[in-house]
Write an enzyme that holds these catalytic residues in place. Structure first.
Site, mmCIF file in Angstrom:
data_model
loop_
_atom_site.group_PDB
_atom_site.id
_atom_site.type_symbol
_atom_site.label_atom_id
_atom_site.label_comp_id
_atom_site.label_asym_id
_atom_site.label_seq_id
_atom_site.Cartn_x
_atom_site.Cartn_y
_atom_site.Cartn_z
ATOM 1 N N LYS A 93 0.805 -1.232 0.000
ATOM 2 C CA LYS A 93 0.000 0.000 0.000
ATOM 3 C C LYS A 93 0.836 1.280 0.000
ATOM 4 C CE LYS A 93 -4.526 -1.312 1.643
ATOM 5 N NZ LYS A 93 -4.385 -2.745 2.016
ATOM 6 N N GLU A 115 -10.508 7.530 3.915
ATOM 7 C CA GLU A 115 -11.254 6.662 4.810
ATOM 8 C C GLU A 115 -10.437 5.389 4.989
ATOM 9 O OE1 GLU A 115 -11.777 6.686 1.596
ATOM 10 O OE2 GLU A 115 -11.623 4.534 1.165
ATOM 11 N N SER A 382 1.569 -9.736 -0.853
ATOM 12 C CA SER A 382 1.267 -8.305 -0.739
ATOM 13 C C SER A 382 1.614 -7.704 0.618
ATOM 14 C CB SER A 382 -0.202 -8.056 -1.056
ATOM 15 O OG SER A 382 -1.044 -8.875 -0.259
HETATM 16 C C1 LIG Z 1 -5.212 -3.798 1.589
HETATM 17 C C2 LIG Z 1 -4.487 -5.044 1.312
HETATM 18 C C3 LIG Z 1 -4.840 -5.885 0.221
HETATM 19 C C4 LIG Z 1 -6.019 -5.624 -0.662
HETATM 20 O O1 LIG Z 1 -5.898 -4.493 -1.472
HETATM 21 P P1 LIG Z 1 -5.728 -4.602 -3.050
HETATM 22 O O2 LIG Z 1 -6.016 -3.210 -3.500
HETATM 23 O O3 LIG Z 1 -6.715 -5.603 -3.552
HETATM 24 O O4 LIG Z 1 -4.335 -5.017 -3.314
HETATM 25 C C5 LIG Z 1 -4.071 -7.015 -0.013
HETATM 26 N N1 LIG Z 1 -3.032 -7.339 0.781
HETATM 27 C C6 LIG Z 1 -2.659 -6.559 1.828
HETATM 28 C C7 LIG Z 1 -1.498 -6.982 2.656
HETATM 29 C C8 LIG Z 1 -3.380 -5.397 2.141
HETATM 30 O O5 LIG Z 1 -3.015 -4.641 3.181
#
Ligand SMILES: *Cc1c(COP(=O)(O)O)cnc(C)c1O
Length: 400
Positions: A93, A115, A382
């Protein structure tokens, strides 16, 4: 041939009919200003070199690609992770939050506003605001504030103001309304920072572009490690920003299979028990843009659920909606139980505790490896799972 990125979205922000901007005129004026600024500023040498320097020295990029020896031995195939869990603040993010905040600085804005549901976007944006010395205002439902206490504390430590939202269901939807209201009171000095590839144009394009660094790095690193490109690329899809980040580098390679993984929650059979938007939704409009939407009988956004709070959104990025209809990306899903099993398995076999969101991608990636033992699977990890450990152990217990 015109490149994919010049073609999508079109000048009005549409991805083959998805996306666009369905918002009140006052907000539309602001979005057009942001769009113009984005096109002129973000292509400047100064902006690009400042963003590069931030990525390297503040975020710690490039994040590595890692070969999972034990997981590959167990499932067959060759399983690799793109380590966004090692990006500063623990997830992908920050890639778009730093981009949005840098744009705000170039526009002379003084305040970032957003938000947040589970608080992950709020923490990333508060981090970016602290870096640039900008004010930061995060709107959050009172129900979420009670549930996500550690993230509320993190935002406050970073200097953000957390605005509790006490009307309606006191969750994400009300927080969105509250944040837009506050934004429209002072758009001169403020920029609204959306947390994924969703919302009105230009956000789905802008957030994708800021996340492209993930795919650009991964492609080069994978090639250097293996001498070839991956056969499969896998990412979880909530709004879809981490997935667009990694997919974007492989879209033009038709022989590379791209897989988006949605949360199947407790069951795909029942409304309210999952958030598999592309798998089970229909085209509609939500939060100012057109995309696949999970809908109830009346066509209203349906209640959603996932063990991973970062994935429970009844809409999805317009670009994913297009890529689904084009058949370029396969959208699958993983259940809560499969996700929890992968959460523990990656921790114990590789020494990496994944975010519950990312564990959805790991679960599906392992299935692909098992079914295709001669192929390679590159999974976008992610984020890291520190934020999830108390919840998982309390709810599911430790495995033997
Ligand atoms: C917020 C988040 C997501 C989901 O967001 P996307 O916009 O779909 O990537 C995925 N993995 C993590 C670790 C997150 O914090």
């Amino acid at each position: 041939m015109q490149s994919y990125f010049k073609k999508h979205p079109d000048a009005q922000g549409f991805f083959n009919g998805f996306g666009g901007s369905f918002i009140p005129p006052q907000l539309q004026t602001e979005m057009e200003k942001i769009t113009d600024a984005y096109f002129s500023i973000s292509k400047s040498h100064e902006f690009i070199s400042e963003l590069r320097s931030i990525r390297k020295h503040f975020q710690g990029r490039p994040t590595p690609v890692y070969f999972c020896r034990s997981l590959s031995a167990k499932y067959g195939g060759r399983i690799y992770l793109k380590r966004e869990d090692l990006n500063h603040s623990g997830a992908h993010k920050l890639n778009h939050c730093m981009g949005e905040a840098l744009l705000a600085k170039h526009l002379g804005k003084k305040r970032l506003i957003a938000e947040t549901g589970a608080g992950q976007h709020g923490v990333a944006l508060a981090t970016a605001a602290a870096y640039f010395g900008l004010e930061c205002e995060i709107h959050m439902g009172e129900v979420d504030i009670a549930k996500e206490h550690p993230n509320v504390v993190r935002m406050k430590i970073l200097g953000a103001e957390v605005v509790p939202v006490s009307h309606g269901l006191k969750t994400l939807k009300e927080a969105v309304d509250s944040a837009f209201e506050s934004y429209l009171k002072d758009p001169e000095n403020t920029i609204y920072c959306i947390g994924s590839v969703v919302g009105p144009h230009p956000f789905p394009m802008m957030v994708r572009d800021f996340q492209r660094v993930v795919g650009i790095e991964a492609r080069e690193q994978f090639m250097e490690m293996t001498g070839e490109l991956p056969d499969n690329v896998v990412a979880c899809v909530g709004g879809g920003s981490n997935a667009m980040g990694i997919f974007s580098a492989f879209i033009d390679d038709e022989d590379i299979a791209l897989h988006g993984v949605e949360p199947a929650g407790r069951s795909l059979e029942q409304v309210g028990e999952h958030a598999a938007t592309i798998t089970l939704g229909k085209p509609g409009v939500i939060h100012g843009f057109k995309c696949y939407v999970l809908q109830d009988d009346k066509g209203e956004p349906a209640p959603v659920y996932s063990v991973a709070s970062g994935l429970d959104y009844p809409g999805v990025g317009p670009e994913h909606s297009m890529l689904h209809e084009l058949g370029r990306v396969n959208y699958a899903s993983a259940t809560d139980d499969e996700t929890i099993a992968s959460f523990y398995e990656l921790s114990r076999l590789e020494g990496i505790i994944p975010a519950l969101e990312s564990a959805h991608a790991v679960a599906h990636g392992c299935k692909l490896a098992q079914a295709n033992p001669r192929q390679s699977v590159l999974i976008n990890l992610s984020g890291r799972g520190d934020k999830d450990i108390d919840f998982v152990v309390e709810k599911y217990g430790l495995p033997d």
